[in-house]
Motif scaffolding. Sequence first.
Motif, PDB file in Angstrom:
ATOM      1  N   LEU A 191       9.543  93.109  18.170  1.00 16.72           N
ATOM      2  CA  LEU A 191       9.879  91.736  18.543  1.00 16.72           C
ATOM      3  C   LEU A 191       8.741  91.066  19.307  1.00 16.72           C
ATOM      4  O   LEU A 191       8.418  89.896  19.052  1.00 16.72           O
ATOM      5  CB  LEU A 191      11.170  91.705  19.368  1.00 16.72           C
ATOM      6  N   ASP A 192       8.118  91.795  20.227  1.00 15.92           N
ATOM      7  CA  ASP A 192       6.978  91.245  20.978  1.00 15.92           C
ATOM      8  C   ASP A 192       5.831  90.875  20.047  1.00 15.92           C
ATOM      9  O   ASP A 192       5.240  89.797  20.164  1.00 15.92           O
ATOM     10  CB  ASP A 192       6.477  92.251  22.018  1.00 15.92           C
ATOM     11  N   LEU A 193       5.513  91.759  19.113  1.00 13.29           N
ATOM     12  CA  LEU A 193       4.399  91.504  18.209  1.00 13.29           C
ATOM     13  C   LEU A 193       4.732  90.404  17.210  1.00 13.29           C
ATOM     14  O   LEU A 193       3.842  89.650  16.797  1.00 13.29           O
ATOM     15  CB  LEU A 193       3.973  92.788  17.507  1.00 13.29           C
ATOM     16  N   GLN A 194       5.987  90.269  16.846  1.00  7.53           N
ATOM     17  CA  GLN A 194       6.380  89.162  15.968  1.00  7.53           C
ATOM     18  C   GLN A 194       6.168  87.820  16.678  1.00  7.53           C
ATOM     19  O   GLN A 194       5.807  86.834  16.043  1.00  7.53           O
ATOM     20  CB  GLN A 194       7.832  89.315  15.527  1.00  7.53           C
TER      21      GLN A 194
ATOM     22  N   LYS B  17       2.496  83.577  13.074  1.00  8.07           N
ATOM     23  CA  LYS B  17       2.142  83.035  11.755  1.00  8.07           C
ATOM     24  C   LYS B  17       2.372  84.053  10.648  1.00  8.07           C
ATOM     25  O   LYS B  17       2.440  83.700   9.484  1.00  8.07           O
ATOM     26  CB  LYS B  17       0.700  82.562  11.752  1.00  8.07           C
ATOM     27  N   ALA B  18       2.477  85.308  11.006  1.00  6.71           N
ATOM     28  CA  ALA B  18       2.748  86.365  10.021  1.00  6.71           C
ATOM     29  C   ALA B  18       4.246  86.414   9.732  1.00  6.71           C
ATOM     30  O   ALA B  18       5.067  86.036  10.565  1.00  6.71           O
ATOM     31  CB  ALA B  18       2.273  87.712  10.550  1.00  6.71           C
ATOM     32  N   GLU B  19       4.576  86.897   8.563  1.00 12.69           N
ATOM     33  CA  GLU B  19       5.986  87.072   8.233  1.00 12.69           C
ATOM     34  C   GLU B  19       6.567  88.164   9.133  1.00 12.69           C
ATOM     35  O   GLU B  19       5.982  89.251   9.241  1.00 12.69           O
ATOM     36  CB  GLU B  19       6.145  87.485   6.777  1.00 12.69           C
ATOM     37  N   PRO B  20       7.701  87.912   9.780  1.00 12.67           N
ATOM     38  CA  PRO B  20       8.287  88.907  10.688  1.00 12.67           C
ATOM     39  C   PRO B  20       8.504  90.272  10.036  1.00 12.67           C
ATOM     40  O   PRO B  20       8.263  91.303  10.655  1.00 12.67           O
ATOM     41  CB  PRO B  20       9.614  88.274  11.116  1.00 12.67           C
ATOM     42  N   GLN B  21       8.940  90.284   8.782  1.00 14.66           N
ATOM     43  CA  GLN B  21       9.179  91.563   8.112  1.00 14.66           C
ATOM     44  C   GLN B  21       7.874  92.317   7.867  1.00 14.66           C
ATOM     45  O   GLN B  21       7.857  93.538   7.890  1.00 14.66           O
ATOM     46  CB  GLN B  21       9.941  91.349   6.815  1.00 14.66           C
ATOM     47  N   LYS B  22       6.768  91.584   7.665  1.00 11.21           N
ATOM     48  CA  LYS B  22       5.467  92.227   7.467  1.00 11.21           C
ATOM     49  C   LYS B  22       5.013  92.903   8.762  1.00 11.21           C
ATOM     50  O   LYS B  22       4.503  94.023   8.751  1.00 11.21           O
ATOM     51  CB  LYS B  22       4.440  91.188   7.000  1.00 11.21           C
ATOM     52  N   VAL B  23       5.230  92.229   9.894  1.00 10.41           N
ATOM     53  CA  VAL B  23       4.881  92.821  11.192  1.00 10.41           C
ATOM     54  C   VAL B  23       5.679  94.103  11.397  1.00 10.41           C
ATOM     55  O   VAL B  23       5.130  95.143  11.770  1.00 10.41           O
ATOM     56  CB  VAL B  23       5.129  91.819  12.347  1.00 10.41           C
TER      57      VAL B  23
END
Length: 88
Positions: free
Chosen positions: A56-59, A64-70
């Motif tokens: 969650l922190d990195l998302q 700008k990145a897709e949350p699922q990709k993170v």
Amino acid sequence: MPPELNSRPLLAPGCRLGENNQQRVLLMPERALRLNAQPRNVERCDGKHTVQQIILDLQKIYSKAEPQKVEQDILAISPFCKRARARL
């Protein structure tokens, strides 16, 4: 096998953050891994934050990145971290 989302990753004994030629590295017995990402990403592996909290922190940081990709990227490093003597 990916880590449980409620597990609390912790670097193994002998692993630590360091610097080599003004670049941040993850130092491990007999090897070093140059970090392209911010060291704070690795600092979260302190046994206090859950995998879910780290995701969650990195998302938020990489909004700008897709949350699922993170999430996939974080879960994908688990096998490497185990080989690199970091516990997840």
